[in-house]
Scaffold this motif. Structure first.
Motif, PDB file in Angstrom:
ATOM      1  N   THR A 111       0.831  -1.202   0.000  1.00  0.00           N
ATOM      2  CA  THR A 111       0.000   0.000   0.000  1.00  0.00           C
ATOM      3  C   THR A 111       0.866   1.252   0.000  1.00  0.00           C
ATOM      4  N   LEU A 112       1.900   1.264   0.835  1.00  0.00           N
ATOM      5  CA  LEU A 112       2.788   2.422   0.885  1.00  0.00           C
ATOM      6  C   LEU A 112       3.532   2.630  -0.431  1.00  0.00           C
ATOM      7  N   ILE A 113       4.008   1.537  -1.022  1.00  0.00           N
ATOM      8  CA  ILE A 113       4.712   1.643  -2.301  1.00  0.00           C
ATOM      9  C   ILE A 113       3.763   2.149  -3.376  1.00  0.00           C
ATOM     10  N   GLY A 114       2.568   1.570  -3.439  1.00  0.00           N
ATOM     11  CA  GLY A 114       1.590   2.018  -4.424  1.00  0.00           C
ATOM     12  C   GLY A 114       1.193   3.459  -4.222  1.00  0.00           C
ATOM     13  N   TRP A 115       1.059   3.865  -2.977  1.00  0.00           N
ATOM     14  CA  TRP A 115       0.663   5.241  -2.663  1.00  0.00           C
ATOM     15  C   TRP A 115       1.758   6.228  -3.054  1.00  0.00           C
ATOM     16  N   SER A 116       3.002   5.853  -2.801  1.00  0.00           N
ATOM     17  CA  SER A 116       4.098   6.788  -3.079  1.00  0.00           C
ATOM     18  C   SER A 116       4.440   6.858  -4.565  1.00  0.00           C
ATOM     19  N   THR A 117       4.194   5.801  -5.326  1.00  0.00           N
ATOM     20  CA  THR A 117       4.550   5.809  -6.742  1.00  0.00           C
ATOM     21  C   THR A 117       3.393   6.202  -7.653  1.00  0.00           C
ATOM     22  N   ALA A 118       2.175   6.228  -7.126  1.00  0.00           N
ATOM     23  CA  ALA A 118       1.017   6.546  -7.958  1.00  0.00           C
ATOM     24  C   ALA A 118       1.003   8.023  -8.309  1.00  0.00           C
TER      25      ALA A 118
ATOM     26  N   PRO B  33      -4.060   9.155  -1.861  1.00  0.00           N
ATOM     27  CA  PRO B  33      -5.046   9.724  -0.948  1.00  0.00           C
ATOM     28  C   PRO B  33      -4.667  11.159  -0.593  1.00  0.00           C
ATOM     29  N   ASP B  34      -5.635  12.032  -0.607  1.00  0.00           N
ATOM     30  CA  ASP B  34      -5.378  13.438  -0.284  1.00  0.00           C
ATOM     31  C   ASP B  34      -5.191  13.641   1.213  1.00  0.00           C
ATOM     32  N   ASP B  35      -5.688  12.724   1.983  1.00  0.00           N
ATOM     33  CA  ASP B  35      -5.682  12.877   3.427  1.00  0.00           C
ATOM     34  C   ASP B  35      -4.859  11.767   4.065  1.00  0.00           C
ATOM     35  N   LEU B  36      -4.078  12.099   5.066  1.00  0.00           N
ATOM     36  CA  LEU B  36      -3.282  11.100   5.771  1.00  0.00           C
ATOM     37  C   LEU B  36      -4.179  10.072   6.461  1.00  0.00           C
ATOM     38  N   TRP B  37      -5.365  10.493   6.921  1.00  0.00           N
ATOM     39  CA  TRP B  37      -6.279   9.558   7.584  1.00  0.00           C
ATOM     40  C   TRP B  37      -6.731   8.461   6.632  1.00  0.00           C
ATOM     41  N   LEU B  38      -6.906   8.785   5.357  1.00  0.00           N
ATOM     42  CA  LEU B  38      -7.292   7.770   4.376  1.00  0.00           C
ATOM     43  C   LEU B  38      -6.191   6.730   4.232  1.00  0.00           C
ATOM     44  N   LEU B  39      -4.943   7.170   4.230  1.00  0.00           N
ATOM     45  CA  LEU B  39      -3.828   6.228   4.155  1.00  0.00           C
ATOM     46  C   LEU B  39      -3.806   5.327   5.386  1.00  0.00           C
ATOM     47  N   VAL B  40      -4.038   5.902   6.552  1.00  0.00           N
ATOM     48  CA  VAL B  40      -4.059   5.113   7.789  1.00  0.00           C
ATOM     49  C   VAL B  40      -5.173   4.064   7.727  1.00  0.00           C
TER      50      VAL B  40
ATOM     51  N   LEU C 181      -6.479   2.765   5.003  1.00  0.00           N
ATOM     52  CA  LEU C 181      -6.096   1.754   4.019  1.00  0.00           C
ATOM     53  C   LEU C 181      -5.071   0.782   4.579  1.00  0.00           C
ATOM     54  N   LEU C 182      -4.244   1.234   5.496  1.00  0.00           N
ATOM     55  CA  LEU C 182      -3.278   0.343   6.125  1.00  0.00           C
ATOM     56  C   LEU C 182      -3.912  -0.485   7.238  1.00  0.00           C
ATOM     57  N   ALA C 183      -4.939   0.034   7.872  1.00  0.00           N
ATOM     58  CA  ALA C 183      -5.566  -0.677   8.990  1.00  0.00           C
ATOM     59  C   ALA C 183      -6.510  -1.774   8.520  1.00  0.00           C
ATOM     60  N   ILE C 184      -7.127  -1.604   7.360  1.00  0.00           N
ATOM     61  CA  ILE C 184      -8.115  -2.579   6.887  1.00  0.00           C
ATOM     62  C   ILE C 184      -7.538  -3.991   6.770  1.00  0.00           C
ATOM     63  N   PRO C 185      -6.363  -4.195   6.136  1.00  0.00           N
ATOM     64  CA  PRO C 185      -5.825  -5.571   6.081  1.00  0.00           C
ATOM     65  C   PRO C 185      -5.569  -6.159   7.471  1.00  0.00           C
ATOM     66  N   GLY C 186      -5.112  -5.328   8.404  1.00  0.00           N
ATOM     67  CA  GLY C 186      -4.881  -5.815   9.763  1.00  0.00           C
ATOM     68  C   GLY C 186      -6.161  -6.231  10.450  1.00  0.00           C
ATOM     69  N   LEU C 187      -7.213  -5.443  10.291  1.00  0.00           N
ATOM     70  CA  LEU C 187      -8.499  -5.777  10.909  1.00  0.00           C
ATOM     71  C   LEU C 187      -9.100  -7.041  10.305  1.00  0.00           C
ATOM     72  N   ILE C 188      -8.986  -7.185   9.002  1.00  0.00           N
ATOM     73  CA  ILE C 188      -9.490  -8.399   8.352  1.00  0.00           C
ATOM     74  C   ILE C 188      -8.705  -9.604   8.840  1.00  0.00           C
TER      75      ILE C 188
END
Length: 62
Positions: free
Chosen positions: A12-19, A25-32, A34-41
């Motif tokens: 996710t971080l690689i895709g976010w930084s290279t896209a 994501p315009d907002d840091l909360w959206l990135l957080v 997106l990173l939390a969803i795989p952990g919760l699942i």
């Protein structure tokens, strides 16, 4: 499970930084989020598997 979340977070971080601008994501909360969803699942799946395994062990003991 932790390894799977770490891989998902890194991807996710690689895709976010290279896209280009559209996919970042315009907002840091959206990135957080997106990173939390795989952990919760992963936690939900691990809890479910542990619950089923515990029930089966209890049935075998009875």
């Amino acid at each position: 499970m932790l390894v799977a979340w770490a891989v998902a977070a890194v991807l996710t971080l690689i895709g976010w930084s290279t896209a280009d601008g559209e996919r970042q994501p315009d907002d840091l909360w959206l990135l957080v989020v997106l990173l939390a969803i795989p952990g919760l699942i992963g936690l939900a799946v691990a809890w479910g598997i542990g619950s089923v395994a515990s029930r089966q062990r209890n049935r075998e003991r009875a």
